[in-house]
Structures are given as structure tokens and as C-alpha cells.
Design a protein around this motif. Structure first.
Motif, PDB file in Angstrom:
ATOM      1  N   UNK A   1      54.218 -10.039  -3.429  1.00 54.89           N
ATOM      2  CA  UNK A   1      54.370  -9.619  -4.828  1.00 54.89           C
ATOM      3  C   UNK A   1      54.038  -8.136  -4.915  1.00 54.89           C
ATOM      4  N   UNK A   2      54.698  -7.437  -5.832  1.00 55.17           N
ATOM      5  CA  UNK A   2      54.617  -5.980  -5.900  1.00 55.17           C
ATOM      6  C   UNK A   2      54.251  -5.535  -7.312  1.00 55.17           C
ATOM      7  N   UNK A   3      53.299  -4.577  -7.414  1.00 53.94           N
ATOM      8  CA  UNK A   3      52.921  -3.953  -8.674  1.00 53.94           C
ATOM      9  C   UNK A   3      53.059  -2.437  -8.509  1.00 53.94           C
ATOM     10  N   UNK A   4      53.639  -1.776  -9.510  1.00 55.28           N
ATOM     11  CA  UNK A   4      53.920  -0.344  -9.419  1.00 55.28           C
ATOM     12  C   UNK A   4      53.251   0.425 -10.549  1.00 55.28           C
ATOM     13  N   UNK A   5      52.897   1.669 -10.236  1.00 52.04           N
ATOM     14  CA  UNK A   5      52.351   2.611 -11.221  1.00 52.04           C
ATOM     15  C   UNK A   5      52.559   4.017 -10.660  1.00 52.04           C
ATOM     16  N   UNK A   6      52.295   5.017 -11.487  1.00 50.05           N
ATOM     17  CA  UNK A   6      52.472   6.401 -11.056  1.00 50.05           C
ATOM     18  C   UNK A   6      53.358   7.162 -12.017  1.00 50.05           C
ATOM     19  N   UNK A   7      53.168   8.495 -12.100  1.00 45.50           N
ATOM     20  CA  UNK A   7      53.859   9.240 -13.144  1.00 45.50           C
ATOM     21  C   UNK A   7      55.314   9.567 -12.806  1.00 45.50           C
ATOM     22  N   UNK A   8      55.829   9.131 -11.655  1.00 45.97           N
ATOM     23  CA  UNK A   8      57.277   9.210 -11.426  1.00 45.97           C
ATOM     24  C   UNK A   8      57.994   7.984 -11.982  1.00 45.97           C
ATOM     25  N   UNK A   9      57.232   7.071 -12.539  1.00 46.66           N
ATOM     26  CA  UNK A   9      57.759   5.858 -13.158  1.00 46.66           C
ATOM     27  C   UNK A   9      57.325   5.873 -14.623  1.00 46.66           C
TER      28      UNK A   9
END
Length: 582
Positions: free
Chosen positions: A138-146
């Protein structure tokens, strides 16, 4: 049976063979892989503060940035390196990535929510992979390019949920990508710990934003009231500083533009550059730099323009060079922002020291952010609070100084506008005002058929006092005389100054002759008293001429002329103090 003793050569050969076998056994012993337990993080909800990932995790640098979680799990143990707190990762290439392996120990209370929090709102990308019981990731994403709205958990800064189990350890893989070398502080936090920390951060941000809003309001009102460009630039500076703080803390991305990923990414560089440009314009205006040094003013103006140009070019600057370019500019700009008020203070500007203190309050905590751009300092949460505190103190210092500067300039402007109405040396009425009031008093007395009085007063020993005590007497003695005359004057009467040593008092009617005489004697008695704290020679000596209208004259000019002649023609040796028109 006869025993044959071994020869010396045989003994030496056996010894060499024994040592050789021992060395081979040791080599095999240390070269055999030994399965070692991987470090695990114990999730303890009773801790008051969140845990920071350090040696209890490992990292691996992916040079291509293309590795999948399965590829990472197949990496040999020797490829992993122990992680360290405040370690600066070498994000040298635009396509490389850092994988951090985190293994959580079994938990007793699986219903609790645990998170990985990265207190770095401007991190390009952070992805957390967790392998389930079926082997799927399972994958969780964050960061200011998103866009923040598309994060797995929208928050001020990357926040990724851990999935610990009750019976078995769980391995989590955190993939981090960024355009420049930086440290990646990772906190392991339970939900209640997170809420406590967010309350503290919200309090600090709220206090700073409140101070900024108040400073902005006062500056705008003051700029409109006093028509002072320095207040306008201060208002713009306060606004841009607040936007910079909000951008660096992730507030703007969460609340203002949650779906604008590109602008959220660039705003953390654009707003600080605009803030530096405004700071340079402010110190140049507040210290009147254009009047002091045209060359230095042109240099500061060019640097402010360069900041705006650099901010406009941010999207086209290669990510690997952006930190070095912006950091180099920020160093020069801060040196100028501190150097200009320091130079103005050396030149004698009485407000410049306070401007210098204000700029230092901002530059000192901002230096940590500049050091980070050159890989000389890690990302630290405490430095963000230090920056907010320094900016808050700076706003207060600059505002108080600007208000004092504006008040002083306003008083000076009022004095300039009132030079024909108020005597600048004593604050008394000028001859023009005295004549206007005397004419109105005369007309009123003629209509109402009552009398008024004029008392002309000469300070006769001013020249002697100047000879004995210097020219300071010319400033202090008339001021003291004015103060004493005002102390014995009725509210309806007027006191004015007609010359360096001549004063006048207009006594409004209706008034009796007895009251006029009593007032004249009161003025003499009060003004002839010795001055406390001054030598004996500082005692004033007076002569006064008293005239009553309409008894002594019917026209104001005629009465003043008669009184002036009385005082100007006093015979030498005449010791009288009060002369009356005959």
C-alpha cells in the motif's frame, strides 16, 4: 622399542601448518554471514514527545530513482547504512531517491493511530510503502510537488500513517525525493502526541499572524495619515514576511492553494525573495539613504530589483542550483539590510540604531535557513519558531521606531506651518496674532462699552546675562519668561512675543481698573522671583508699561505705539518697574 625423536625441521613444519589451519578457520568464521536482528522501533504511547528516527532505522540511496519496494526489499543487508539524526542526504541528481527502512515492533493496542511526520513542509516528495499480509504494497504520498488536496493525509507537512500489527513486526519503506541535498527529520508520533504538538505550533503561528495583522493595520493607517512612504513599505514588508512564514510552515499550501502544486512549491522561494526586496526598499526609505549617499542608494535599489527578477526566474532555475543561487543572494541582501542602518547610525541618524536592531532580529534566525542551502545545517523545527520570534520582535521594534519618527516629523511640520502664528522659541503668539486679537478685543469693547488693558513687558538685562553666561541665555531666559507669564494669565487673556526681549499681555474685558493694577503687580511679583538651580545673575529684570482702552487710546496701533515709546525712552537711572500712560 626405540623411539625416534622428531627433527627440528619437522617441528617447524608442524607449527607452520597449525598456524595456517588456525588462520583459515578464523577467516571462515568471520566471513560467514551472521543473521542479525534488524532494529525495531517500539511504539510507546506514554511518551510525552514523539520519537525521532535515528539509528533505529536504515537508509539506502537509489541512484536511479526507479527502484520498486520489491527491489528495495531484495537489496543485501550490506547495502543499508545506519540512519542518523540530522543526517544531510546527498540528493545530488534530479532522479535519485533515499529509501529509509523502518520496522515497527508489535503493539499491544493496535487501535491507536501512529504516524510518520516529516516537519519539512517544502520537501518535494515522500512516499510510505507498507506490505500487507498478502504481500501487496500500500502506498501513501505527500510532498509539495503534489497538490496538498491529493495527499493521503492533507496536512501542513508530510504526514503518513503507520500500520503496526499486534503479533508481528511490520516493515515500512519511506521513499524521499528532493531537488537539493537536505536532512529529512522523521518523527514517529502517536495521534495524541501529534495533536499536542499541533496545538503548540498553532499557538505560535497564531500569535505571530496576530502581531503581523496588527502591524499591517497600524502601518496602513499611519501611511495614509502622514503620507509617509516608509509606513507603506513597512506594511508590505509585514505582509510578505507573514506570507513567507506561512509558506515555510505549510499553512498556505493547506489553506490558500491546496490544489496548486507548482505554486505551492515555488512560493516558498518567491515570497522570501520579495520580502528581501521590500526590506531593502524599507531601510533605504526609512534612513533617507537617497539624500545621504546616491551611490549606495542606487546599489540598494539594484539589489531590490535583482530580487524581483530572481523571484520571477525561479521556475526556470535548475533545482540543483536554486539553493546556492538564492542563498548567495540572501547573504548579500541581508548584509545590505543590516549595513545601511548601521552606516546611517554612524552618520548620525537617531532612528537608524533601532532599524539596525530590527534587521538583526530577522537576520540571525534566517541565517540557519541560509546555512541549510549550503548543506551546513540540518532542518530543525526549533529554528522555525526562532524565525517567527525574531520576525515578531522585528515588527514591534520597527513599528515603534516608525511611530516615533512619524510623530517627530509631524510635530516639526506643525511648527513649520505655525511659524507665522506661534513663536518657535517660546510657543507664544506672534505679533500678527497679537494684533488680530487686539483688534477683535477693541471692537468688542467698543460695542459692549467696557475697557480692556495692554501690558507691554521688556526683559531689560538680557544683554548683560548673555555677556556673563553665554548665548545659551538667549534660548533659555525667554522660554522661562514665557512660562511665568502663562502661569499668571487668565484663560481669556493672550500672551505674545513682539521681539527678542519684549512681550505683551492682553487683558480681556470687562475688567476694572483695580483688577488691571492687581494683575500688573501680580505679573511683576511672579516674574522677578529668582530662578531655582541658576546663579544669582540669572534673575530677570523687567520694565512694564500699562495702557487701558479706551481711556488711553481708541486704536490698537496707537496704544501699542504709546506703550513702546514709554519703554524706549526711560531715562538712565530711572528705577521704576511699571509705567502708565498719561
Amino acid at each position: 622399542m626405540t623411539m625416534t625423536m622428531p627433527t627440528a625441521a619437522t617441528v617447524r613444519a608442524r607449527s607452520v601448518i597449525g598456524w595456517a589451519l588456525l588462520l583459515v578457520w578464523l577467516a571462515l568464521l568471520f566471513s560467514t554471514p551472521v543473521a542479525q536482528a534488524r532494529p525495531m522501533i517500539t511504539l510507546d504511547p506514554t511518551l510525552a514527545r514523539a520519537q525521532t528516527l535515528g539509528k533505529d532505522s536504515h537508509y539506502w540511496i537509489d541512484p536511479t530513482g526507479q527502484a520498486s519496494p520489491d527491489d528495495v526489499m531484495r537489496m543485501p543487508e550490506s547495502a543499508w547504512r545506519p540512519n542518523q539524526v540530522n543526517l544531510i542526504f546527498p540528493f545530488r541528481a534530479s532522479n535519485n531517491a533515499i529509501w529509509i527502512r523502518v520496522q515497527t515492533a508489535p503493539v499491544d493496542e493496535p487501535h491507536r493511530h501512529w504516524y510518520l511526520e516529516i516537519p519539512y513542509a517544502n520537501l518535494d516528495r515522500a512516499t510510505l510503502f507498507t506490505q500487507g499480509a498478502n504481500g501487496q504494497w500500500t502506498q501513501q504520498d505527500a510532498g509539495d510537488t503534489l497538490p496538498v488536496a491529493n495527499w493521503s493525509l492533507p496536512h501542513r507537512q508530510p504526514l503518513l500513517q503507520l500500520q503496526p500489527q499486534r503479533d508481528t513486526p511490520v516493515t515500512h519503506l519511506l521513499r524521499v525525493a528532493h531537488g537539493n541535498p537536505t536532512s529529512v527529520p522523521v518523527l514517529v508520533t502517536e495521534e495524541r502526541q501529534l495533536l499536542r504538538r499541533e496545538r503548540t505550533v498553532s499557538l505560535g503561528l497564531g500569535l505571530y499572524m496576530g502581531v503581523s495583522a496588527l502591524a499591517l493595520l497600524v502601518a496602513v493607517v499611519s501611511a495614509l495619515r502622514w503620507r509617509d512612504l516608509a509606513f507603506g513599505l513597512y506594511a508590505l514588508f509585514a505582509l510578505l514576511t507573514a506570507l513567507s512564514a506561512a509558506s515555510l510552515s505549510g499553512i498556505t499550501g493547506l489553506l490558500l492553494w491546496p490544489r496548486q502544486a507548482a505554486w505551492n512549491h515555488y512560493s516558498a522561494m518567491v515570497f522570501p525573495l520579495f520580502t528581501l526586496a521590500t526590506a531593502l526598499a524599507f531601510v533605504a526609505t526609512a534612513t533617507d539613504l537617497r539624500l545621504r549617499s546616491r551611490r549606495l542608494f542606487m546599489l540598494v535599489t539594484a539589489m531590490a530589483g535583482a530580487s524581483i527578477a530572481l523571484a520571477a526566474a525561479v521556475p526556470w532555475i535548475p533545482s540543483g542550483l536554486s539553493d546556492e543561487i538564492i542563498g548567495s543572494y540572501a547573504i548579500v541582501a541581508l548584509i545590505l539590510a543590516i549595513g545601511v542602518p548601521a552606516w546611517a547610525a554612524w552618520q548620525g541618524d537617531r532612528y537608524a540604531p533601532a532599524f539596525l536592531v530590527g534587521m538583526v532580529c530577522l537576520a540571525v534566525p534566517a541565517s540557519n535557513f541560509i546555512l541549510r542551502m549550503f548543506e551546513l545545517a540540518p532542518v530543525e523545527l526549533i529554528m522555525r519558531f526562532a524565525l517567527l520570534a525574531g520576525a515578531g520582535v522585528q515588527l514591534g521594534v520597527l513599528m515603534m521606531t516608525l511611530l516615533r519618527r512619524g510623530r517627530d516629523r509631524s510635530l516639526t511640520a506643525q511648527r513649520l506651518r505655525g511659524l507665522d502664528r506661534i513663536d518657535p522659541g517660546t510657543g507664544l503668539s506672534t505679533p500678527v496674532v497679537v494684533m488680530e486679537r487686539l483688534q477683535r478685543m477693541t471692537a468688542r469693547a467698543q460695542r459692549q462699552e467696557h475697557q480692556i488693558a495692554v501690558l507691554l513687558i521688556d526683559l531689560v538685562n538680557l544683554a548683560e546675562m548673555r555677556r556673563l553666561f553665554g548665548r545659551r541665555v538667549d534660548q533659555e531666559m525667554p522660554l522661562r519668561m514665557a512660562n511665568r507669564l502663562q502661569q499668571v494669565t487668565r484663560e481669556i487673556d493672550t500672551v505674545g512675543r513682539l521681539g527678542d526681549q519684549r512681550f505683551v499681555m492682553l487683558l480681556e474685558g470687562p475688567i476694572t481698573l483695580e483688577a488691571i493694577e492687581a494683575q500688573a503687580q501680580r505679573v511683576l511679583a511672579h516674574c522677578l522671583r529668582p530662578l531655582s538651580g541658576r546663579p544669582e545673575g540669572w534673575t530677570p529684570k523687567l520694565r512694564m508699561a500699562l495702557g487701558v482702552m479706551p481711556r488711553d487710546a481708541r486704536q490698537p496701533n496707537a496704544l501699542l505705539d504709546k506703550l513702546a515709546v514709554l519703554l524706549d525712552t526711560v531715562a538712565p537711572g530711572d528705577s521704576r518697574l511699571l509705567f502708565r500712560c498719561q
